[in-house]
Design a protein around this motif. Structure first.
Motif, PDB file in Angstrom:
ATOM      1  N   LEU A   1       0.857  -1.190   0.000  1.00  0.00           N
ATOM      2  CA  LEU A   1       0.000   0.000   0.000  1.00  0.00           C
ATOM      3  C   LEU A   1       0.893   1.239   0.000  1.00  0.00           C
TER       4      LEU A   1
ATOM      5  N   SER B   1       0.795   5.327   0.105  1.00  0.00           N
ATOM      6  CA  SER B   1      -0.054   6.488   0.339  1.00  0.00           C
ATOM      7  C   SER B   1       0.719   7.775   0.044  1.00  0.00           C
TER       8      SER B   1
ATOM      9  N   TRP C   1      -3.533   8.453   9.150  1.00  0.00           N
ATOM     10  CA  TRP C   1      -3.189   7.243   8.406  1.00  0.00           C
ATOM     11  C   TRP C   1      -2.841   6.073   9.306  1.00  0.00           C
TER      12      TRP C   1
ATOM     13  N   LYS D   1      -3.056   1.924   8.532  1.00  0.00           N
ATOM     14  CA  LYS D   1      -2.089   0.877   8.893  1.00  0.00           C
ATOM     15  C   LYS D   1      -2.769  -0.236   9.693  1.00  0.00           C
TER      16      LYS D   1
ATOM     17  N   ILE E   1      -4.790  -2.535   7.176  1.00  0.00           N
ATOM     18  CA  ILE E   1      -4.055  -3.533   6.398  1.00  0.00           C
ATOM     19  C   ILE E   1      -3.444  -4.596   7.304  1.00  0.00           C
TER      20      ILE E   1
ATOM     21  N   GLU F   1       2.563  -4.485   3.071  1.00  0.00           N
ATOM     22  CA  GLU F   1       3.563  -3.495   3.493  1.00  0.00           C
ATOM     23  C   GLU F   1       3.038  -2.087   3.216  1.00  0.00           C
ATOM     24  N   TYR F   2       3.273  -1.170   4.144  1.00  0.00           N
ATOM     25  CA  TYR F   2       2.868   0.238   3.983  1.00  0.00           C
ATOM     26  C   TYR F   2       4.089   1.077   3.630  1.00  0.00           C
ATOM     27  N   ARG F   3       3.973   1.862   2.573  1.00  0.00           N
ATOM     28  CA  ARG F   3       5.049   2.772   2.193  1.00  0.00           C
ATOM     29  C   ARG F   3       4.458   4.154   1.924  1.00  0.00           C
ATOM     30  N   ASN F   4       5.236   5.208   2.213  1.00  0.00           N
ATOM     31  CA  ASN F   4       4.768   6.582   1.992  1.00  0.00           C
ATOM     32  C   ASN F   4       5.961   7.515   1.877  1.00  0.00           C
TER      33      ASN F   4
ATOM     34  N   THR G   1      -3.018   1.914  -3.816  1.00  0.00           N
ATOM     35  CA  THR G   1      -2.423   3.245  -3.738  1.00  0.00           C
ATOM     36  C   THR G   1      -3.479   4.331  -3.871  1.00  0.00           C
TER      37      THR G   1
ATOM     38  N   ALA H   1      -8.626   0.662   3.663  1.00  0.00           N
ATOM     39  CA  ALA H   1      -7.404  -0.141   3.678  1.00  0.00           C
ATOM     40  C   ALA H   1      -7.714  -1.630   3.753  1.00  0.00           C
TER      41      ALA H   1
END
Length: 310
Positions: free
Chosen positions: A28, A30, A39, A43, A46, A58-61, A87, A266
């Motif tokens: 994911l 953002s 946010w 998290k 998910i 996995e969360y990425r930003n 996304t 999410a």
């Protein structure tokens, strides 16, 4: 160990290794900076969906919210060849290229939170999970009009996100007035947001209402109205929820909050992607996660789970 027994043990080990399925992997991405606590609910969404579905998420930003950085993160995510990417489409001009490239690479993509059904189709994503922003703003404007509101200021802390600005436009249309210069670019610095709200209300004392677009702008605005001595007197509506917003509703300072249910934004894409990968099943349309009005009359579970699942 005899030779025969060794052969049997080795065959069993090989068979066992072959039977262990590799969990699907989703990423994911953002547009949110690290400072945006809203946010955290994403998290949590998910994390729970990953546990329940038995997949890796996995969360990425971009740490500062820079959209050019976000575009690069999407490209990096695609390069790792995950089973799916979830996304936001916070800026079509900046992000549509990397998203389209991921789709062309064969990666299933779901757009969540920011975007429109038209943009989702254009980049080739499977679907959109989120809140139709103009419709949500329109509903809020119609509600405010029914409460006697004739003018407002919209405190926009994400002016670069044209989709979010649709909330302000919908609100103005619901009131039946021109948006004009009633939408201010507040930036994301809390002290600056408070100062700009105070400056606007001081210059426009006839303003009936304030509309904020999330905790980032709502929290400093709460401080602004308190400092000006108008807390509870000026009509105050906001999008999204957070601890301070919930307390503001409870205290009678905020009239209502519009919950777009980030947890579902999410959680649901992970569930949808997993079932699509495993069984080829897919909902036939986009999924609207909001809007829903939260007032002081319905704060039970909202207050209990604000910032966690709401």
């Amino acid at each position: 160990m005899t030779s025969t027994f060794k052969k049997i043990a080795l065959a069993a080990a090989v068979s066992l290794a072959g039977s262990v399925a590799t969990a699907e992997t989703y990423i994911l991405v953002s547009h949110a900076p690290d400072s945006d606590s809203w946010w955290n609910t994403i998290k949590n969404g998910i994390a729970l969906a990953g546990d329940q579905m038995g997949v890796e998420v996995e969360y990425r930003n971009p740490p500062t919210g820079d959209l050019a950085d976000m575009a690069r993160i999407i490209e990096q995510a695609a390069a790792s060849n995950p089973d799916g990417i979830i996304t936001t489409l916070a800026d079509f001009d900046v992000l549509s290229g990397p998203i389209r490239a991921a789709v062309d690479q064969g990666i299933n993509v779901i757009i969540m939170n920011s975007g429109t059904p038209e943009q989702v189709r254009e980049v080739g994503a499977l679907m959109f999970v989120g809140q139709p922003e103009y419709d949500a703003g329109l509903a809020a404007g119609l509600r405010a009009k029914g409460d006697g509101i004739e003018s407002f200021v919209c405190v926009n802390h994400v002016i670069s996100n044209t989709v979010v600005a649709e909330r302000c436009r919908g609100f103005a249309d619901g009131l039946g007035i021109e948006l004009g210069d009633q939408m201010i670019d507040s930036g994301q610095d809390p002290a600056e947001i408070k100062n700009r709200v105070i400056a606007y209300l001081t210059a426009n004392p006839e303003t009936d209402a304030i509309l904020t677009l999330g905790p980032t702008s709502a929290d400093p605005t709460l401080l602004a109205v308190d400092e000006m001595g108008i807390a509870g007197d000026i009509y105050f509506g906001t999008f999204d929820l957070g601890d301070n917003i919930v307390q503001g509703i409870k205290d009678g300072v905020i009239n209502w909050g519009i919950d777009q249910q980030p947890f579902l934004q999410a959680y649901l894409p992970v569930v949808v992607l997993t079932n699509y990968d495993r069984y080829g099943v897919l909902p036939g349309n986009n999924i609207n996660s909001g809007p829903g009005f939260v007032t002081a009359d319905a704060l039970g579970k909202v207050e209990e789970f604000a910032g966690e699942y709401r």
